[in-house]
Scaffold this active site. Sequence first.
Site, PDB file in Angstrom:
ATOM      1  N   ILE B 157      49.891   6.959  25.264  1.00 34.86           N
ATOM      2  CA  ILE B 157      51.207   7.422  24.817  1.00 34.86           C
ATOM      3  C   ILE B 157      50.934   8.376  23.875  1.00 34.86           C
ATOM      4  CG2 ILE B 157      53.022   6.245  23.616  1.00 34.86           C
ATOM      5  CD1 ILE B 157      52.626   5.080  26.456  1.00 34.86           C
ATOM      6  N   GLU B 363      54.562  14.598  32.252  1.00 30.41           N
ATOM      7  CA  GLU B 363      55.882  14.605  32.699  1.00 30.41           C
ATOM      8  C   GLU B 363      56.103  14.908  34.512  1.00 30.41           C
ATOM      9  OE1 GLU B 363      59.062  15.406  31.199  1.00 30.41           O
ATOM     10  OE2 GLU B 363      58.284  15.125  29.099  1.00 30.41           O
TER      11      GLU B 363
END
Lengths: 249, 385
Positions: B157, B363
Amino acid sequence: MKILVPVKRVVDYNVKVRVKADGTGVETAGVKMSMNPFDEIAVEEAVRLKEKGAATEIVAISMGVAACAETIRTALAMGADRGILVETNVELQPLAVAKLLKAIAAKEEPGLIILGKQAIDDDMSATGQMLAALLGWAQGTFASKVTVDGANLIVTREVDGGLETVQLTLPAIVTTDLRLNEPRYASLPNIMKARKKPIETIKPEDLGVDPTPRLTTLKVAEPPKRLAGVKVKSVAELVDKLRNEAKVI
Amino acid sequence: MDVELSPELTEMRAALRKFVTRELEPLARRMDETNTVPPELVPLLRDNGYLGMRLDPELGGGGIGLVPYCLTIEEFARAHRYFTLALDYSSGLTPAALAKHGTPAQQAAYLPGLVNGTIQASFALTEPDAGSDSAAMRTRAEKIDGGWKINGRKHYISGGGDADFILLLAVTDPEKRARGGITAFLVDRGTPGFTVTREEETISSIIKLAELTFEDCIVPDTAVLGRVGGGFAVAMETLTSGRLGVSCACIGAADRLLEMSVDHARTRTTFGEKLSERQAIQWMLADSAIELRAARALVYDTLRQVEAGNDVGSAASMCKVYCSEMVGRVADRAVQIHGGMGLVRSYPVERFYRDIRHYRVGEGTSEIQRMLIARALFREAETRA
């Protein structure tokens, strides 16, 4: 108090200037153009005066070809309220600009006109002084500090011997030196807002001014190229060349 | 050289270039030396209107559209990848989701801090067994009286270690999963049961990825963002803008790498001749210029379509694959052209080379994007038949 800020569209200071092949001027086709850096300082100073409550409205003025509107937009993005473009394809020289500004001042009745001390293209450093003379107003040129004191303006000027502080009665003319302030960056939201601010376009005829140049440029040339150096073998040869060829000793 | 956009955007690019060159570039050099984010970065971005620039003015944002935002990413990426993340933290996924789905109370609690840079958010989707296949996540939120009990683990993260709050996605209905069984939660740092269990160094030396662990972490009902079961949609709806943002970051990095390569070729002499005189170098530069221009044409065209409200189908995926792979090739050539200078830490080419590797992974990987593009082709073929 209303402030007028004239802004000039010039070749960007980062661009390596090239002379046109026919020697009539410098190449501007396809060259990056920006606001004259001293004029940026002038806009910044006006915006700061407005932020301090000393000014109520800032009008940015540019003169020349239609693309000068972009220079006005930059001033609007920095905080000017509206713009005036005096559109002409005639080459504008300081006296013509001063006369045009005088006519605009008669209409706008500003309390203060802040100009850059010179433009980085022709380095004339004349328009502000000419405008002060034409209007009969006080002038504080090469300003490094400006404060409003009631009906007066206190200007610190950068002169050869150091700093000189003068008191001007408003309305007045100020021209900016490099150390007056550091201009802000136009933020993207302000660039967007600037697109909605009004720019009035007028012609020199509308102001009753004939802008025809009084000076003629005969020729523009590159500075002479520096010749390649030579290597000498000994001190004696160096001294000989300095004495007999360069004739400096 | 630009595939230009509009007079307004040209003016914005000029303003951005000036800001990045004068203000951000010196910070980037310091970041290379110290490996830390300078404390003046956030105030600098805030004072110049770059924090929260995408959010609505009513929420304290700058009201900037997707196209100028992407242009900002492009110009920021010319200096350092981290600057694009700073934009994302205050305008990207989590702030956008809050702006769209947050209750007035949630918005009041988090958005002002995000916009003025005093708090940081992070988006926690990825898990050890749910990366590209994010719907396979296992982190579970069970309904209890007055709230939810969360158990599970998130990892890789970005910004998770420093975040003041997390936008967490967890399974609330294992039967439904992606079809209404995943919910978004806002979890504050310091909530009992929520700990940052690890921070991993990455290929980008300044960017760390965190592992977040939730053990009987209890949050109130007011922590649910949007509706229960609507979490997966929250995660997926910003994909198009996210992919276009990454594409623009790649373009910015490639633009800078090509510029550095051209400058180096013009000044470096070997065997009595400038590199710029050598065909081997010329061809590398030409190839990079061709690909960069093609990337710009593709991305700017897609941006214009998105701005006009048209459905771009899989075009955002195409942009992301092409740009992230393009910048990889441009960076590789840049290192080759710079020689030893391209390998040392004291010169930025090496840092760009490492940083841009992320773009083919984050992404949505190149493989996922290609899968989506192919799926769209087959869907289209079906409607034709």
